[in-house]
Design an enzyme around this catalytic site. Structure first.
Site, short mmCIF file in Angstrom:
data_model
loop_
_atom_site.label_atom_id
_atom_site.label_comp_id
_atom_site.label_asym_id
_atom_site.label_seq_id
_atom_site.Cartn_x
_atom_site.Cartn_y
_atom_site.Cartn_z
N ASP A 147 35.40 83.40 45.38
CA ASP A 147 36.19 84.60 45.70
C ASP A 147 37.21 84.89 44.60
O ASP A 147 37.54 86.04 44.34
CB ASP A 147 36.93 84.40 47.03
CG ASP A 147 35.96 84.20 48.18
OD1 ASP A 147 35.06 85.05 48.33
OD2 ASP A 147 36.07 83.17 48.89
N LEU A 156 39.71 82.19 26.10
CA LEU A 156 39.20 81.51 27.29
C LEU A 156 38.96 82.51 28.42
O LEU A 156 37.91 82.51 29.06
CB LEU A 156 40.21 80.44 27.74
CG LEU A 156 39.84 79.66 29.00
CD1 LEU A 156 38.58 78.83 28.80
CD2 LEU A 156 41.00 78.75 29.43
N SER A 193 42.85 73.91 31.58
CA SER A 193 42.35 74.15 30.22
C SER A 193 42.58 73.02 29.24
O SER A 193 41.89 72.95 28.22
CB SER A 193 42.94 75.46 29.68
OG SER A 193 44.34 75.46 29.79
N TYR A 197 40.96 63.27 13.01
CA TYR A 197 39.64 63.92 13.17
C TYR A 197 39.08 64.36 11.82
O TYR A 197 38.05 65.04 11.77
CB TYR A 197 39.75 65.14 14.09
CG TYR A 197 39.93 64.79 15.55
CD1 TYR A 197 39.08 63.89 16.19
CD2 TYR A 197 40.93 65.38 16.30
CE1 TYR A 197 39.24 63.57 17.52
CE2 TYR A 197 41.10 65.08 17.66
CZ TYR A 197 40.24 64.17 18.26
OH TYR A 197 40.40 63.88 19.58
N ASP A 252 53.02 89.69 27.91
CA ASP A 252 52.39 90.75 27.11
C ASP A 252 51.00 91.11 27.62
O ASP A 252 50.59 92.27 27.57
CB ASP A 252 52.33 90.36 25.64
CG ASP A 252 51.50 89.11 25.43
OD1 ASP A 252 51.96 88.03 25.86
OD2 ASP A 252 50.40 89.19 24.87
N LYS A 309 39.10 74.11 23.84
CA LYS A 309 38.98 74.74 22.52
C LYS A 309 37.88 74.14 21.66
O LYS A 309 37.39 74.78 20.74
CB LYS A 309 40.31 74.71 21.78
CG LYS A 309 41.25 75.82 22.27
CD LYS A 309 42.26 76.21 21.21
CE LYS A 309 43.09 77.39 21.65
NZ LYS A 309 43.93 77.08 22.82
N ASN A 343 46.58 67.79 26.62
CA ASN A 343 47.26 67.14 25.50
C ASN A 343 48.77 67.32 25.60
O ASN A 343 49.30 68.39 25.37
CB ASN A 343 46.76 67.73 24.18
CG ASN A 343 45.33 67.30 23.90
OD1 ASN A 343 44.92 66.21 24.29
ND2 ASN A 343 44.57 68.15 23.25
N GLY A 352 56.53 85.41 28.60
CA GLY A 352 55.82 86.34 27.72
C GLY A 352 54.68 87.00 28.44
O GLY A 352 53.55 86.53 28.38
N LYS A 362 46.14 62.18 40.15
CA LYS A 362 46.09 61.13 39.11
C LYS A 362 45.49 61.65 37.81
O LYS A 362 44.75 60.93 37.13
CB LYS A 362 45.30 59.88 39.57
CG LYS A 362 45.34 59.56 41.05
CD LYS A 362 46.73 59.30 41.57
CE LYS A 362 46.70 59.15 43.09
NZ LYS A 362 48.08 59.22 43.65
N GLU A 403 49.62 83.95 32.73
CA GLU A 403 50.40 83.68 31.51
C GLU A 403 51.83 83.28 31.88
O GLU A 403 52.27 83.48 33.01
CB GLU A 403 50.36 84.89 30.57
CG GLU A 403 50.95 86.15 31.13
CD GLU A 403 50.75 87.36 30.21
OE1 GLU A 403 50.29 87.21 29.07
OE2 GLU A 403 51.08 88.47 30.66
N SER A 405 49.22 74.78 15.24
CA SER A 405 49.94 73.53 15.41
C SER A 405 49.47 72.85 16.69
O SER A 405 50.01 71.85 17.12
CB SER A 405 51.44 73.79 15.48
OG SER A 405 51.69 74.76 16.46
C1 LIG Z 1 44.72 77.71 23.57
C2 LIG Z 1 44.95 77.27 24.94
C3 LIG Z 1 45.05 78.19 26.01
C4 LIG Z 1 44.99 79.69 25.81
O1 LIG Z 1 43.73 80.07 25.35
P1 LIG Z 1 43.48 81.54 24.75
O2 LIG Z 1 42.04 81.56 24.42
O3 LIG Z 1 44.36 81.70 23.54
O4 LIG Z 1 43.86 82.51 25.82
C5 LIG Z 1 45.20 77.70 27.30
N1 LIG Z 1 45.30 76.37 27.54
C6 LIG Z 1 45.22 75.45 26.55
C7 LIG Z 1 45.32 74.02 26.90
C8 LIG Z 1 45.04 75.87 25.21
O5 LIG Z 1 44.96 74.96 24.24
#
Ligand SMILES: *Cc1c(COP(=O)(O)O)cnc(C)c1O
Length: 330
Positions: free
Chosen positions: A183, A194, A315, A126, A221, A64, A318, A219, A284, A215, A89
């Site tokens: 692939d 993302l 992604s 931050y 959606d 992000k 944390n 959820g 690890k 997802e 949050s």
């Molecule tokens: C926000 C977030 C996502 C989802 O990202 P979107 O752009 O809302 O689809 C996935 N993994 C992590 C770690 C995130 O912080």
């Protein structure tokens, strides 16, 4: 790899591949070029050749930062003078606070008063000015809009903004530039910032690549939206993947997902726990539940990936260590 093709069918989308290239240049000096890890054990489990793009090693611990910094660095001088407001949050809060600090701007972050103390502390560390609200009696949208109007702050949403979406794309661009055509590409999905950025990169640099959004099963959606052709709204899903507890895709992310994503799959919380455990014990590394969404599909049985070359976006990383330990102790 075809790098010169700019697909006509993608030209009318809210973001273009050129936007992503420019975002990459804009953010290059600030964001980490994160490593791509491989694992013989992961390859044995899947029968595929897996490439994990480790955005859990990105600054502030998640991809992000890329989108937030790309958005804030395009503010006008007047917007920069006034600052930014965001409500979150989670990782978006820290991404906006850190980006604002790097750009010398004020950041107001609106967080629920029952948000984990560590997240509030991290956002403050931050340099973010944290404003707490009551989730049950106040609306964060109304509060955010009030700050925007009264104090001249610019509101930056977590995913449904072209600059945020384009900013996330370089996570996949770096992956393709490092490992070549793929692939499959498996990407976690919340609101689709993302996924939209990464999918457009995949269809541009590796057109035959199947792009899979993943997802939480609680959820689906996104899956239903893709199937029905219009954005489906749901109640906040109950899942440990707290970065993907979104209620709907965005008006900007959805058309890109429709154009560039091949399918959306879901995984259970138990699969996320198993995947976190795999990463901690075998590779690890610490990956948060939401960060494991794509990997849970790559390591699971839904797709036959034998003999395929598969990219996986991890992604974020944390997670409170006590919480992590609790998942592993039955
Ligand atoms: C926000 C977030 C996502 C989802 O990202 P979107 O752009 O809302 O689809 C996935 N993994 C992590 C770690 C995130 O912080």
């Amino acid at each position: 790899m075809t790098t010169s093709h700019h697909h006509d069918q993608f030209r009318s989308l809210p973001i273009t591949y050129d936007d992503i290239v420019q975002a990459h240049e804009r953010v290059r000096d600030q964001a980490h070029h994160t490593p791509v890890l491989t694992s013989e054990t992961a390859n044995r489990i899947s029968g595929a050749e897996l490439f994990f793009k480790c955005e859990n090693f990105q600054r502030m611990g998640a991809f992000k930062f890329r989108g937030a910094y790309n958005a804030l660095s395009q503010f006008t001088p007047e917007q920069k003078r006034q600052g930014v407001v965001a409500f979150s949050s989670g990782n978006h809060a820290q991404a906006i606070a850190l980006s604002a600090r790097e750009l010398g701007m004020r950041a107001v972050i609106i967080m629920p008063e029952d948000a984990p103390a560590v997240k509030i502390a991290a956002t403050r560390a931050y340099g973010g000015e944290v404003v707490l609200y009551n989730r049950y009696t106040e609306s964060r949208e109304v509060l955010g809009q009030a700050y925007a109007n009264e104090q001249g702050l610019t509101l930056i949403p977590p995913y449904d903004h072209p600059h945020v979406m384009a900013g996330q794309g370089p996570a996949a661009k770096e992956l393709f530039e490092e490992v070549g055509a793929l692939d499959y590409l498996c990407v976690p999905l919340g609101g689709g910032g993302l996924l939209s950025g990464c999918a457009l990169v995949a269809k541009t640099l590796s057109p035959a690549c199947h792009v899979i959004g993943v997802e939480p099963a609680a959820g689906n959606d996104g899956q239903r939206s893709l199937a029905s052709g219009s954005i489906v709204h749901i109640e906040t899903p109950n899942t440990i993947a707290n970065g993907a507890q979104t209620q709907h895709l965005g008006q900007f992310t959805f058309p890109v997902i429709q154009a560039c994503v091949d399918s959306i799959l879901t995984v259970s919380d138990q699969e996320l726990v198993d995947t976190m455990q795999f990463f901690a014990s075998r590779m690890k590394i610490i990956v948060e539940p939401t960060g494991c969404l794509g990997a849970a599909v790559a390591l699971g049985k839904q797709l036959d990936l034998r003999g395929k070359k598969v990219g996986v976006i991890l992604s974020g990383g944390n997670i409170d260590l006590r919480r992590l330990a609790s998942y592993f102790s039955e």
